[in-house]
Design a protein around this motif. Structure first.
Motif, PDB file in Angstrom:
ATOM      1  N   PHE A  32       0.929  -1.044  -0.014  1.00  0.00           N
ATOM      2  CA  PHE A  32      -0.083  -0.005  -0.102  1.00  0.00           C
ATOM      3  C   PHE A  32       0.762   1.212  -0.059  1.00  0.00           C
ATOM      4  O   PHE A  32       2.093   1.275   0.727  1.00  0.00           O
ATOM      5  CB  PHE A  32      -0.832  -0.084   1.121  1.00  0.00           C
ATOM      6  CG  PHE A  32      -1.952  -1.040   1.270  1.00  0.00           C
ATOM      7  CD1 PHE A  32      -2.766  -1.106   0.599  1.00  0.00           C
ATOM      8  CD2 PHE A  32      -1.682  -2.180   2.280  1.00  0.00           C
ATOM      9  CE1 PHE A  32      -3.752  -2.178   0.777  1.00  0.00           C
ATOM     10  CE2 PHE A  32      -2.452  -3.053   2.357  1.00  0.00           C
ATOM     11  CZ  PHE A  32      -3.424  -3.106   1.553  1.00  0.00           C
ATOM     12  N   THR A  33       0.441   2.136  -0.746  1.00  0.00           N
ATOM     13  CA  THR A  33       1.345   3.654  -0.584  1.00  0.00           C
ATOM     14  C   THR A  33       1.412   3.919   0.792  1.00  0.00           C
ATOM     15  O   THR A  33       2.585   4.491   1.109  1.00  0.00           O
ATOM     16  CB  THR A  33       0.761   4.752  -1.353  1.00  0.00           C
ATOM     17  OG1 THR A  33      -0.409   5.132  -1.036  1.00  0.00           O
ATOM     18  CG2 THR A  33       0.505   4.276  -2.845  1.00  0.00           C
ATOM     19  N   SER A  34       0.669   3.637   1.815  1.00  0.00           N
ATOM     20  CA  SER A  34       0.835   4.353   3.143  1.00  0.00           C
ATOM     21  C   SER A  34       2.035   3.527   3.780  1.00  0.00           C
ATOM     22  O   SER A  34       2.438   4.001   4.843  1.00  0.00           O
ATOM     23  CB  SER A  34      -0.461   4.227   3.965  1.00  0.00           C
ATOM     24  OG  SER A  34      -1.150   2.857   3.751  1.00  0.00           O
ATOM     25  N   ARG A  35       2.310   2.353   3.348  1.00  0.00           N
ATOM     26  CA  ARG A  35       3.462   1.715   3.752  1.00  0.00           C
ATOM     27  C   ARG A  35       4.765   2.310   3.602  1.00  0.00           C
ATOM     28  O   ARG A  35       5.536   2.179   4.201  1.00  0.00           O
ATOM     29  CB  ARG A  35       3.692   0.301   3.398  1.00  0.00           C
ATOM     30  CG  ARG A  35       2.638  -0.527   3.733  1.00  0.00           C
ATOM     31  CD  ARG A  35       2.951  -2.152   3.265  1.00  0.00           C
ATOM     32  NE  ARG A  35       1.918  -3.025   3.496  1.00  0.00           N
ATOM     33  CZ  ARG A  35       1.430  -3.685   4.331  1.00  0.00           C
ATOM     34  NH1 ARG A  35       1.951  -3.311   5.692  1.00  0.00           N
ATOM     35  NH2 ARG A  35       0.460  -4.527   4.456  1.00  0.00           N
TER      36      ARG A  35
ATOM     37  N   ARG B 175       6.760   8.470   0.430  1.00  0.00           N
ATOM     38  CA  ARG B 175       5.773   8.266  -0.569  1.00  0.00           C
ATOM     39  C   ARG B 175       6.127   9.319  -1.561  1.00  0.00           C
ATOM     40  O   ARG B 175       5.813   9.122  -2.844  1.00  0.00           O
ATOM     41  CB  ARG B 175       4.271   8.371   0.017  1.00  0.00           C
ATOM     42  CG  ARG B 175       3.482   8.075  -0.899  1.00  0.00           C
ATOM     43  CD  ARG B 175       2.081   7.724  -0.174  1.00  0.00           C
ATOM     44  NE  ARG B 175       1.415   8.705   0.525  1.00  0.00           N
ATOM     45  CZ  ARG B 175       0.277   8.508   1.511  1.00  0.00           C
ATOM     46  NH1 ARG B 175      -0.177   7.235   1.135  1.00  0.00           N
ATOM     47  NH2 ARG B 175       0.020   9.406   2.059  1.00  0.00           N
TER      48      ARG B 175
ATOM     49  N   GLU C 275       7.015   5.631   3.793  1.00  0.00           N
ATOM     50  CA  GLU C 275       7.199   6.805   4.546  1.00  0.00           C
ATOM     51  C   GLU C 275       7.657   7.795   3.541  1.00  0.00           C
ATOM     52  O   GLU C 275       7.325   9.151   3.898  1.00  0.00           O
ATOM     53  CB  GLU C 275       8.148   6.871   5.935  1.00  0.00           C
ATOM     54  CG  GLU C 275       9.552   6.427   5.670  1.00  0.00           C
ATOM     55  CD  GLU C 275       9.814   4.865   5.630  1.00  0.00           C
ATOM     56  OE1 GLU C 275       8.999   4.085   5.288  1.00  0.00           O
ATOM     57  OE2 GLU C 275      10.418   4.509   6.194  1.00  0.00           O
TER      58      GLU C 275
END
Lengths: 625, 447
Positions: free
Chosen positions: A428-431, A435, A433
């Motif tokens: 997921f992109t939220s993994r 990004r 930091e």
């Protein structure tokens, strides 16, 4: 040369195995790819789509490093969409629905035409192990193949058990046998084994679906592409996807069938993914929802079969049929393949090094679902990395693993080897930091140069990439030298008010309301290369954020570069609590940076480690002097 | 060297009267010197200067000393600002240094840097490790105490609000096809405003000093009727510098704030420690034990008169109940009625009734505290928490500006992430996996 001896052996021809084999062969290693069945090379076992949020980021990184996935997705893609188009370039993603047959054909063709790559149809049943080194494999016919590096990419085939209702049978995928001999052999080696579960929905004959009842979703125009080398012209005919929903009636049918669900009767021990629950899970856990969305994906241009994404299930066949027919548009649907859940072995990824080599057996690499991940893209990314590092081992070079700040591949591997996983791991992109710097539009700028120096990138890609880089430079220089004056209404049409002073165009681009495409058009400075102007625009608009993330990266980097010996005795480190030293022992971090990311390792523990290492190093230096 | 951050901390115990030293180490030393005292002084030569805040107003006056790298304690550029002490003034000095880009030092970090920069002998590695270990556990304890009561309620509600926001924003980024979209949801903007307002209020309240002046805590412990309450009245009643009176959180725990030789001290009276069957009493004892576990210092009160025959055994028994606390004093109360022949080092004879020995007790406590506050107390812990809140709110304010511009979804997400990173220093880390877990629990995700 001997038919038995290779530099690198890849076991498994799925998404991980094919990228691993191609990478190793491209790097000049004599590579053997062993597959149970050559007809299934490049098979999509789950839904017929490549990409999506976080995943297309991986695909583009694979592409930037010369991999096959993106090009195959472009050749097989029958429906393309850009997701998160308006939430910003870093979270923008591309998804390609693929024709399964075309995808397989594209991958097969790349494999068959790859120099240095040999494919043999054999099932691997054992490893040749000498001491703590792997030296080859043994197949079901008793054939022995030798290599100093072996990459296992066996997917869900290790100890695979397929569940449909209360019926269960052994299998690696519907229609394929599991690798039980290899699984039991691996269980004898000192690996930590766990069980995971995943599932698929029933497939449906599209001729029995009433499309007039369904909401059509056409692909985007102009068509996005996956590969930096593609233009969109390689795409075949494009088709639509469709959307429908479950109803209360569907949910009643599911609830009534739960007593025969292997998930709810305790038949399945493996942990399934929280982000991809079965329909029975969704109905039970979100009981207040009266409807769930189903996304209907076409399986291909030459088949009527469809993949109803959203109703993955392991309920018995009669319940599957009833629940499908309770859905709008599916009233008369015919199920061509029942849905099922599959449980399989995976190996504790914290036993891996960042090269994906196992800590227990030198020369043995794991990639793909065997490491607890899910998804074609995650598998392919690991395969590529394992293939690269297997080849580098043969070539006596140090392993290569991108940092968390360089690539999603780095985030994926670092998460796996540092934190492990309890459920099938998906990107997921939220993994990430970092990004904002790990975008799908700049994977080539992040990685292609490194890929080129490792021998992964061919001449054509390198030439196109070099041209793109100089194009970006030329354009941004041109913009910085082009000045506009107050009162220039071609420009003030965008800014909405009079300019306060003379500006160059790069400065103007910093404003959120000024878009490069419109600006260039207004000033008759046509630039046809969208990829280049997009990079210039993002570089300018995000400069502040990118600088900030870069500072954060630099701060962590200094720790990331401090390596920890792999045999460090954590019990001897003064002051570390038992809990912390156990955690460090389990992960055996390669750097101080990685140690700090282990949950429960406090800043104080990191300080204690630093002090210990310093003393350790100094006394070692004393001894050698 | 591996660290690029500039760190700062109070290098002396807090107190009203003496000298307070603020130490700064790292690459920003020159900037800090120029901004706060007008110039970088000559290395190793003391200069008398005004310490200035951002507006150029004088915070304090004192000596400033500059040690050029590598000839300093840490091996980096070091600046020492020696002021007049006093918690509020010293806090303003530290706050200004933080404002200029430094961060608060971790417990033991100056020594750690000294060691890593070869300023200390290798044989001192163990000692440094011990220091970091003990200072960190002390800091953790202080942080826990800072997070009690009203402050904690407010911080927790802020964190909760932030997580809710992030869950929504991140879910709509990672799962755009699940019919969640924050860009179209005006509630997100409102929630963001509320959050900024809440943090603002909290910082303002704390900035006024009420929360910061809590000081060192001393728990009075002992059997019922040992005279704890009268001793407490003695200590507080005779002291004219009571500044606040905080109502006890329970019927059984009473708080009062006094100043002991300039150091703010929170006295906590607890229920008597004994095993009873009454549920109210059991609860009282449970709370007393909790206070004791969190206290900087324990004042064990003993009834001399009731234990003429078994005094030593009785004291040992009481001390054995203290959870790993080394910082204690035994007040031998009711000395007007009976006195033992021998009084050991950590004991003092006192009579709450006549007031005799109370001054000795005070002196002993002050001495003990003087040793104690050199490591991290509540004061610093709360300063840390406020610093984190300050950094958090800066991110949120930038986020507010971005929300209006609806192509900047990922930038708002980034500001929320960095806010969470700052606040994570207060409540512990909130990982991306925690975030995903909350998303999956809140939304039905997945095709």
């Amino acid at each position: 040369m001997s038919e038995k001896h290779f530099d690198v052996i890849i076991v498994g021809g799925g998404h991980a195995g094919t990228e691993a084999a191609l990478a190793s062969a491209r790097m000049g290693c004599r590579t053997l790819l062993l597959s149970q069945n050559i007809e299934t090379l490049g098979q999509m076992s789950c839904n017929p789509a490549i990409g999506g949020i976080g995943k297309s980021h991986l695909v583009k990184e694979i592409d930037a490093l010369g991999g096959a996935m993106a090009l195959a997705a472009d050749q097989a893609g029958i429906h393309f969409r850009t997701l998160n188009a308006r939430k910003g370039p870093a979270v923008r993603a591309t998804r390609a629905q693929s024709d399964r047959a075309l995808y397989k054909a594209a991958i097969r063709s790349v494999l068959e035409n790859q120099q240095n790559l040999y494919i043999i149809q054999q099932s691997v049943e054992d490893l040749v192990v000498t001491g703590d080194r792997v030296e080859g494999v043994v197949t079901q016919m008793g054939l022995h193949f030798y290599a100093s590096a072996v990459v296992l990419t066996v997917g869900t085939f290790l100890g695979g058990v397929i569940h449909v209702g209360m019926e269960k049978q052994q299998g690696g995928r519907a229609g394929d046998a599991p690798s039980n001999r290899l699984a039991s052999r691996l269980r004898e080696l000192p690996f930590n084994v766990g069980r995971l579960k995943t599932g698929t929905p029933p497939r449906i004959d599209g001729k029995t679906v009433d499309y007039s009842e369904l909401q059509a979703q056409p692909g985007d125009e102009p068509r996005p592409v996956m590969s930096y080398l593609s233009t969109g012209e390689e795409h075949p005919q494009q088709v639509s996807c469709f959307i429908t929903h479950t109803s209360e009636k569907t949910h009643d049918i599911i609830r009534a069938g739960l007593d025969r669900s292997p998930l709810y009767t305790g038949e399945i021990d493996g942990v399934g993914p929280r982000y991809c629950p079965s329909i029975e899970d969704k109905v039970v856990r979100f009981a207040d929802r009266s409807s769930h969305q189903i996304f209907i994906e076409p399986e291909g241009l030459k088949t009527h079969e469809i993949y109803p994404n959203g109703i993955s299930t392991s309920l018995p066949y009669d319940v599957q049929l009833a629940l499908v027919r309770s859905i709008k548009g599916f009233e008369n649907a015919h199920i061509t393949r029942p849905g099922y859940a599959i449980e399989y072995d995976f190996f504790e990824p914290r036993d891996l090094q960042s090269s994906l080599q196992t800590r227990h057996l030198a020369g043995l690499y794991f990639a793909g679902q065997i490491n607890g991940t899910t998804g074609y893209e995650e598998a392919a990314a690991q395969g590529l990395l394992a293939g690269i590092n297997a080849a580098r081992q043969v070539q006596e070079l140090t392993p290569w693993c991108p940092d968390r700040s360089e690539a999603y591949i780095g985030v994926l591997v670092d998460d796996l080897i540092t934190l492990g996983t309890k459920e099938p791991y998906r990107m997921f992109t939220s993994r990430a930091e970092y990004r904002l710097v790990l975008r799908q539009d700049n994977a080539d700028r992040r990685l292609t140069e490194q890929g080129h120096s490792m021998g992964l990138v061919d001449d054509r890609r390198w030439r196109l990439f070099s041209e793109k880089l100089s194009g970006i430079e030329t354009l941004s220089e041109k913009l910085s030298k082009h000045w506009v004056q107050p009162g220039d209404d071609r420009v003030e049409a965008f800014t909405g008010k009079q300019l306060s002073r003379e500006y160059n165009l790069l400065e103007l681009l910093k404003r959120p309301e000024v878009e490069i495409k419109a600006l260039l058009a207004a000033l008759d400075m046509d630039n046809n290369n969208v990829a280049e102007s997009e990079q210039v625009e993002i570089d300018v608009k995000y400069a502040g954020y990118i600088v900030r993330q870069q500072q954060e990266i630099d701060r962590v980097k200094s720790q990331q570069d401090l390596s920890i010996p792999s045999d460090l005795d954590y019990v001897a480190v003064a002051g570390l609590s038992n809990e912390v030293s156990q955690k460090l022992c389990a992960v055996r971090p390669e750097t101080i940076g990685q140690a700090a990311r282990i949950s429960g390792v406090t800043p104080a523990a990191v300080s204690l480690l630093l002090i210990y290492l310093k003393r350790h190093k100094a006394s070692a230096a004393l001894k050698s002097a | 060297m591996y660290e690029k951050d500039t760190i700062t901390a109070l290098a002396t115990p807090l107190g009203k009267g003496g000298i307070g030293v603020v130490r700064v180490s790292g690459p920003l030393v020159e900037l800090v010197a120029k901004e706060m005292v007008g110039e970088l002084p000559k290395s190793r030569v003391a200069a008398y200067r005004n310490f200035l805040d951002a507006q150029g107003t004088v915070i304090d006056q004192g000596l400033v000393l500059y040690f050029k790298a590598p000839n300093s304690f840490t091996g980096e550029d070091v600046l020492e600002l020696q002021g007049h002490g006093g918690p509020v003034v010293m806090n303003l000095v530290v706050a200004r240094v933080l404002e200029l880009g430094a961060r608060l030092a971790k417990p033991g970090e100056f020594s750690e840097r000294a060691f890593l920069n070869d300023k200390m002998d290798l044989s001192q590695a163990e000692a440094i490790a011990d220091l970091i270990d003990s200072a960190s556990s002390q800091a953790a304890k202080s942080a826990l105490r800072s997070l009690q009561g009203e402050f904690s309620k407010k911080v927790n509600s802020i964190i909760k609000g932030l997580i809710e926001l992030r869950v929504y924003v991140e879910a709509s980024i990672d799962f755009p096809e699940e019919e969640i979209d924050f860009l179209d949801n005006p509630k997100i903007g409102e929630d963001l405003d509320t959050l900024v307002e809440k943090i603002d209020q909290l910082i303002e309240q704390a900035g006024q000093g009420a929360l910061l002046r809590e000081g060192v805590s001393i728990v009075l412990a002992g059997r019922p009727n040992a005279g704890k309450s009268s001793l407490m009245n003695c200590l507080t009643g005779q002291d004219t510098s009571i500044v606040t009176e905080i109502a006890g959180t329970t019927r059984d725990v009473v708080n009062e704030l006094i100043h002991l030789e300039g150091v703010p001290v929170r006295l906590i009276d607890t229920a008597g420690l004994r095993k009873g069957n009454n549920p109210v009493e059991i609860e009282g004892v449970r709370r007393a034990e909790k206070e004791i576990a969190l206290a900087d210092y324990v004042l064990v009160v003993v009834d001399l008169n009731a234990h003429r025959l078994d005094l030593t055994a009785h004291i040992d028994e009481l001390l054995a109940t203290l959870p790993k606390v080394e910082n204690y004093i035994v007040a031998l109360n009711k000395a007007d009625l009976w006195q033992p022949e021998h009084v050991s080092e950590k004991q003092v004879l006192v009579s709450a009734k006549t007031g005799k020995g109370v001054d000795d007790l005070r002196a002993l406590i002050a001495e003990g505290i003087g040793l104690r506050v050199s490591s991290e107390g509540t004061f610093i812990a709360r300063a840390r928490h406020l610093d984190a809140l300050q950094r958090g709110i800066q991110s949120l304010v930038r986020g507010q500006a971005l929300f209006g511009n609806n192509t900047a979804g990922e930038l708002l997400a980034e500001e929320l992430r960095s806010c969470q990173q700052a606040l994570g220093e207060i409540t512990g880390e909130f990982t991306s996996d925690d975030l995903l877990g909350t998303i999956f629990a809140s939304f039905c995700i997945g095709k």
